[in-house]
Design an enzyme around this catalytic site. Structure first.
Site, PDB file in Angstrom:
ATOM      1  N   GLY A  15      -3.530  35.796 -22.620  1.00 53.52           N
ATOM      2  CA  GLY A  15      -3.145  36.323 -21.267  1.00 53.52           C
ATOM      3  C   GLY A  15      -2.307  37.076 -21.156  1.00 53.52           C
ATOM      4  N   SER A  16      -1.290  37.504 -19.780  1.00 53.01           N
ATOM      5  CA  SER A  16      -0.972  38.241 -19.404  1.00 53.01           C
ATOM      6  C   SER A  16       0.416  39.263 -20.314  1.00 53.01           C
ATOM      7  CB  SER A  16      -0.313  38.140 -17.670  1.00 53.01           C
ATOM      8  OG  SER A  16       0.617  37.437 -18.022  1.00 53.01           O
ATOM      9  N   GLY A  39       3.510  36.186 -22.791  1.00 50.22           N
ATOM     10  CA  GLY A  39       3.756  37.197 -24.376  1.00 50.22           C
ATOM     11  C   GLY A  39       4.774  37.895 -24.229  1.00 50.22           C
ATOM     12  N   GLU A  55      -2.925  38.208 -27.878  1.00 50.35           N
ATOM     13  CA  GLU A  55      -3.967  39.375 -27.297  1.00 50.35           C
ATOM     14  C   GLU A  55      -3.504  39.599 -25.579  1.00 50.35           C
ATOM     15  OE1 GLU A  55      -7.160  40.370 -24.979  1.00 50.35           O
ATOM     16  OE2 GLU A  55      -8.205  38.586 -26.088  1.00 50.35           O
ATOM     17  N   CYS A  96     -10.734  41.025 -20.371  1.00 51.60           N
ATOM     18  CA  CYS A  96      -8.967  41.941 -20.587  1.00 51.60           C
ATOM     19  C   CYS A  96      -9.614  43.096 -20.829  1.00 51.60           C
ATOM     20  CB  CYS A  96      -8.369  40.994 -21.274  1.00 51.60           C
ATOM     21  SG  CYS A  96      -9.823  40.705 -23.158  1.00 51.60           S
TER      22      CYS A  96
HETATM   23  C1  UN1 Z   1     -11.060  38.500 -22.350  1.00 55.46           C
HETATM   24  O1  UN1 Z   1     -11.368  38.862 -21.445  1.00 55.46           O
HETATM   25  O2  UN1 Z   1      -9.811  37.486 -23.377  1.00 55.46           O
HETATM   26  O3  UN1 Z   1     -15.336  41.890 -25.038  1.00 55.46           O
HETATM   27  C2  UN1 Z   1     -12.276  38.440 -23.973  1.00 55.46           C
HETATM   28  C3  UN1 Z   1     -15.069  41.131 -24.614  1.00 55.46           C
HETATM   29  C4  UN1 Z   1     -15.534  39.805 -24.800  1.00 55.46           C
HETATM   30  C5  UN1 Z   1     -14.198  39.277 -25.172  1.00 55.46           C
HETATM   31  C6  UN1 Z   1     -13.390  39.069 -24.118  1.00 55.46           C
HETATM   32  N1  UN1 Z   1     -16.024  39.867 -25.569  1.00 55.46           N
HETATM   33  O4  UN1 Z   1     -15.288  41.584 -23.006  1.00 55.46           O
END
Ligand code: UN1
Length: 502
Positions: free
Chosen positions: A236-237, A241, A258, A292
């Site tokens: 998440g953000s 975290g 992550e 992300c």
């Molecule tokens: C995410 O946005 O938390 O590499 C994961 C990627 C994807 C996973 C993204 N396989 O864009």
């Protein structure tokens, strides 16, 4: 409120084995970003429920850890099979609940299938080393043992794939999982729980290997605080975290984080611009900029800056914005109104900082109550604070550079360190970018965009991204505990380091 999306969702949930999860007295409102409508209400768990669920999960752990790893792999194999059977239904449910286009919803389920395959193979490869002992008649070895209950906190934008990265590995490693999905994507989580339960039934494994917690911050905190959860994996953000990690650390638990990214691509003078444009558009606009790994900063050599920006603006002009369930759509909605507000505020700030809006930036004319926006490109005079901030929306900031050193310095001058890319045909530039003095991110690519990683590599990033690694390579080690064993098969008792005693 009754809409056809209600009916479709009910139908999909039934096909995925969920039954009716709704309760009119529930306090959590499940909505679809497709048109903002309510899909139903769910009852939230309390902190006491979390304790009960973790207690049951721990009891399951005591049993599950004694099952041989290759046999544990059978549950994940069944999960992969069920996901293949239900790919279309689950992919569609992801589209309805998270708002991503159908092709990306299906892609997300494929990512789950891929990681299940990886985990099944791993279930026969969870090996340790044998190490030469300094003492005669001694042998040293390491074993990897199951760790315990794994807590998973996941985000709305990859509501099922990120869970599967964690759970497929955790299950083969001997750990049951307790999962708190985003409050915005509870229905897809319930579908995964049903699939996991059916997989366990088919494989003859214990019940309750995967349990879902419905709720918000209080539930997440109760999970983070529970000493029976040795590992909390949170996606998440960075803000989230920074709240979760100290709680887990306070009881000396482990976290696997992550968090946010502020991903950039460098475009060098030798870049193949046709390829670069395609890679950039997918990374910046795919999932409406809500990955992300989404591309947020473009660091372009001055000699190609105006041509590239022009070509990107042209490509942006052709993107179909609309319902993610319609086949031609490439840009679906933002998750909610506050995401749209953040998009607008960031663009206003970037303009106040001297940025030029090249294309997009407005609300898209899509009927219904969804938050649809036109992906924006802003040409910036400098890397100001707004550029250095992750806004979870389709905004691409363009910055210019003259030397590769300058590009790398700009690239690394942000708090986050998830994904990065360089577009170049010059092998020296490519190698420099992925070398120790290049990108400081966990993921550094050449001639592909920042998003869309395969599951085979370790996924995650440095700095405020949190340092965790999930999915492929040796990420499985995070879900196990290592025991070092020194075995004396001699009749003597020599001490290490030559110490003499009795
Ligand atoms: C995410 O946005 O938390 O590499 C994961 C990627 C994807 C996973 C993204 N396989 O864009």
């Amino acid at each position: 409120m009754t809409t056809s999306l209600d009916a479709l969702t009910t139908d999909l949930l039934a096909r995925l084995g969920v039954g009716d999860p709704f309760d009119a007295d529930g306090t959590l409102v499940a909505r679809t970003p497709v048109d903002g409508s309510e899909l139903g209400r769910l009852v939230e768990h309390t902190a006491q429920d979390v304790a009960d669920v973790v207690g049951r999960s721990h009891a399951t752990f005591l049993q599950w850890r004694t099952v041989p790893a290759p046999v544990r792999g059978q549950v994940v194999r069944e999960m992969g099979e069920l996901l293949r059977e239900h790919k279309e239904d689950l992919g569609r449910l992801v589209s309805i609940e998270a708002g991503k286009i159908l092709s990306e919803g299906l892609g997300e389920v494929q990512e789950m299938i891929d990681v299940c395959d990886l985990a099944v193979g791993l279930s026969r490869q969870l090996h340790g080393l044998t190490i030469a002992s300094e003492r005669p008649g001694h042998r040293m070895m390491e074993q990897w043992h199951p760790l315990g209950v794994v807590g998973i906190i996941s985000a709305f934008n990859f509501p099922v794939a990120v869970w599967s990265w964690n759970s497929a590995l955790a299950l083969v490693c001997g750990d049951p999982v307790v999962w708190k999905p985003s409050e915005k994507t509870v229905l897809t989580a319930l579908a995964c729980q049903a699939i996991a339960a059916e997989a366990a039934r088919r494989a003859g494994a214990p019940e309750g290997l995967v349990q879902v917690l419905v709720g918000g911050r209080e539930v997440g905190e109760a999970l983070a605080d529970d000493p029976r959860v040795p590992l909390v994996s949170a996606t998440g953000s960075t803000r989230m975290g920074k709240q979760i990690a100290p709680r887990v650390a306070a009881r000396l638990g482990r976290s696997l984080l992550e968090l946010g990214g502020n991903n950039a691509a460098v475009v060098a003078p030798s870049a193949d611009l046709d390829l670069a444009v395609r890679g950039i558009v997918f990374s910046a606009v795919g999932t409406a900029g809500q990955r992300c790994t989404s591309l947020r900063r473009l660091i372009v050599h001055e000699s190609v800056r105006s041509e590239l920006v022009e070509r990107l603006a042209k490509a942006y002009g052709t993107l179909a914005i609309g319902s993610p369930l319609e086949e031609r759509t490439l840009v679906g909605p933002l998750i909610d109104a506050s995401a749209r507000e953040a998009f607008e505020a960031a663009i206003a700030q970037a303009q106040a900082d001297g940025g030029t809006l090249v294309t997009g930036g407005g609300v898209a004319p899509v009927k219904g109550g969804g938050q649809y926006v036109e992906p924006a490109i802003l040409d910036m005079p400098a890397q100001t604070d707004v550029v250095r901030t992750e806004t979870f929306a389709p905004i691409l900031y363009v910055l210019g550079y003259e030397t590769l050193d300058e590009a790398v310095a700009l690239h690394n001058d942000v708090a986050q360190g998830l994904s990065s890319a360089i577009f170049t045909s010059d092998v020296r530039e490519a190698e420099t970018f992925v070398s120790v003095t290049g990108s400081d991110c966990g993921i550094a690519n050449v001639n592909i965009g920042t998003s869309g990683a395969e599951i085979g590599g370790a996924f995650g990033g440095e700095k405020e991204t949190g340092g965790g690694r999930e999915s492929g390579s040796d990420s499985w080690r995070a879900y196990m505990r290592r025991a070092t064993n020194t075995i004396n098969y001699s009749t003597e008792l020599p001490l290490a380091q030559g110490v003499e005693f009795v």
